[in-house]
Design an enzyme around this catalytic site. Structure first.
Site, mmCIF file in Angstrom:
data_model
loop_
_atom_site.group_PDB
_atom_site.id
_atom_site.type_symbol
_atom_site.label_atom_id
_atom_site.label_comp_id
_atom_site.label_asym_id
_atom_site.label_seq_id
_atom_site.Cartn_x
_atom_site.Cartn_y
_atom_site.Cartn_z
ATOM 1 N N ARG A 128 17.925 -41.263 -0.869
ATOM 2 C CA ARG A 128 19.227 -41.718 -0.400
ATOM 3 C C ARG A 128 19.895 -40.618 0.419
ATOM 4 O O ARG A 128 19.591 -39.437 0.273
ATOM 5 C CB ARG A 128 20.130 -42.091 -1.587
ATOM 6 N N LYS A 153 21.802 -40.904 -7.750
ATOM 7 C CA LYS A 153 22.718 -42.002 -8.081
ATOM 8 C C LYS A 153 22.785 -42.230 -9.582
ATOM 9 O O LYS A 153 23.843 -42.559 -10.128
ATOM 10 C CB LYS A 153 22.265 -43.275 -7.361
ATOM 11 N N HIS A 208 20.846 -46.583 5.385
ATOM 12 C CA HIS A 208 20.276 -46.989 4.095
ATOM 13 C C HIS A 208 19.017 -47.833 4.288
ATOM 14 O O HIS A 208 18.161 -47.886 3.396
ATOM 15 C CB HIS A 208 21.310 -47.760 3.279
ATOM 16 N N ARG A 211 15.610 -46.212 3.706
ATOM 17 C CA ARG A 211 15.067 -46.224 2.343
ATOM 18 C C ARG A 211 14.218 -47.474 2.122
ATOM 19 O O ARG A 211 13.124 -47.411 1.562
ATOM 20 C CB ARG A 211 16.233 -46.158 1.350
ATOM 21 N N HIS A 234 14.574 -46.011 -9.009
ATOM 22 C CA HIS A 234 15.081 -47.270 -9.558
ATOM 23 C C HIS A 234 14.747 -47.360 -11.044
ATOM 24 O O HIS A 234 13.632 -47.036 -11.461
ATOM 25 C CB HIS A 234 14.466 -48.469 -8.831
ATOM 26 N N TYR A 243 14.194 -53.656 -2.465
ATOM 27 C CA TYR A 243 13.977 -52.688 -1.401
ATOM 28 C C TYR A 243 12.581 -52.763 -0.785
ATOM 29 O O TYR A 243 12.257 -51.982 0.104
ATOM 30 C CB TYR A 243 14.191 -51.262 -1.929
#
Length: 256
Positions: A128, A153, A208, A211, A234, A243
Site C-alpha cells: 500500500r 493497515k 491503489h 496493488r 489480507h 484484489y
C-alpha cells in the site's frame, strides 16, 4: 480521532468534508435519521457509494462515542436507523503490458526522482502507499531480497519478498539522510502520480489500483492463496479476492 493510528489521514479528510456540510451546524442531540438520510442522498450525487458508506460509518462512530463516552443524551444513533448504500463493485482495473510500459516511462519523466521507484515498488510488491512511504532502509535486506513493512493497515508488521526488478530499482537509489527509502510526501506522490497517469494516456487507474494489478499478476504466476496473503497482508481470502482479477479465458486454457 487519533493522529497516531493508521488511516488517520483519510479520517481527517472525511471529518473536514463533514465540517463543510450544513449537517455540522446542528448540535448532535438535534440530528435526526431523516437529516442523515438527506445528507446521504445528497452525498451519493457527488461520490461513489463506497465513499458515502465509509463516511456514514465514521459519522455513526461519532454518535456512538458521543452517547457512550461524552454523555450526550440521544435516544439512539441516527445513522443506525437509515438505509446504508451498497459498498459498490470491487475495482478490477489492471494494466495491459503497453500501459505498464507507458506508466513507468511517464513516471521517469517526473521532476521528483522518487516517483518512478515508488511506482515500481508498488507494482512489484503490492504494498500500500502508506506502507511504501514508511519503509526505512534498516528494514530492507537486499541480500535476502526481503523488506519488513513496519507500518501496515492491520498494525501487524509483515515481511515481503522483493523481485529482481524491485531489488535492481532499490540498489540504484541514493540513501536519504532521514533513513526512509522513499523520502517523498503523500501529497507530492499523489499529484505527481496523477500527472504521470495522464501523460501515459491511461484512464481510470488510481495509485491503489497498482496493488490490484500486482496481486493479479502474482496470482497468474501461480502463487497460492496463502502466499498471496503473506504478501498482501489480507487477513481473509475473501478480502484478497477483491484484489485479484481472474480471466475466464485463462481458466479455459488451463481446463484444456
Amino acid at each position: 480521532m487519533s493522529n497516531g493510528k493508521r488511516g488517520s489521514r483519510a479520517e481527517s479528510y472525511r471529518i473536514e468534508t463533514f465540517k463543510k456540510h450544513a449537517l455540522a451546524k446542528h448540535a448532535l442531540s438535534t440530528i435526526t435519521p431523516q437529516m442523515v438520510a438527506a445528507w446521504r442522498d445528497a452525498r451519493l450525487t457527488e461520490v461513489s457509494s463506497g465513499t458515502a458508506l465509509r463516511e456514514l460509518q465514521l459519522l455513526g462512530h461519532v454518535f456512538s462515542v458521543a452517547i457512550r463516552e461524552w454523555g450526550v443524551r440521544i435516544p439512539s444513533n441516527p445513522v443506525g436507523l437509515i438505509r446504508k448504500p451498497r459498498s459498490g463493485k470491487a475495482r478490477d482495473r489492471v494494466l495491459t503490458a503497453s500501459e505498464r510500459t507507458a506508466l513507468i516511462a511517464a513516471c521517469d519523466q517526473c521532476q521528483n526522482p522518487w516517483i518512478k521507484p515508488v511506482v515500481v515498488f508498488a507494482l512489484e510488491t503490492a504494498a500500500r502507499r502508506g506502507e511504501i512511504l514508511a519503509l526505512r532502509w534498516n528494514d530492507v535486506d537486499l541480500a535476502h531480497r526481503t523488506a519488513l513493512l513496519q507500518v501496515t493497515k492491520t498494525g501487524e508488521p509483515r515481511r515481503i519478498p522483493l523481485s529482481s526488478a524491485c531489488v535492481s530499482s532499490l540498489e540504484s537509489l541514493p540513501r536519504s539522510l532521514d533513513g526512509r527509502v522513499f523520502p517523498v510526501s503523500m501529497e507530492a506522490l499523489k499529484q505527481a502520480y496523477e500527472r504521470a497517469v495522464a501523460r501515459a494516456g491511461i484512464a481510470n487507474f488510481t495509485f491503489h489500483d497498482l496493488r490490484h494489478d500486482a496481486l493479479t499478476r502474482l496470482a497468474r504466476q501461480g502463487l497460492s492463496v496463502l502466499e498471496l496473503r503473506a504478501i498482501s497482508g489480507h487477513t481473509t481470502a475473501n478480502m484478497l479476492q477483491r484484489y485479484v482479477s481472474i480471466d475466464a479465458s485463462e481458466l479455459a486454457v488451463k481446463l484444456g
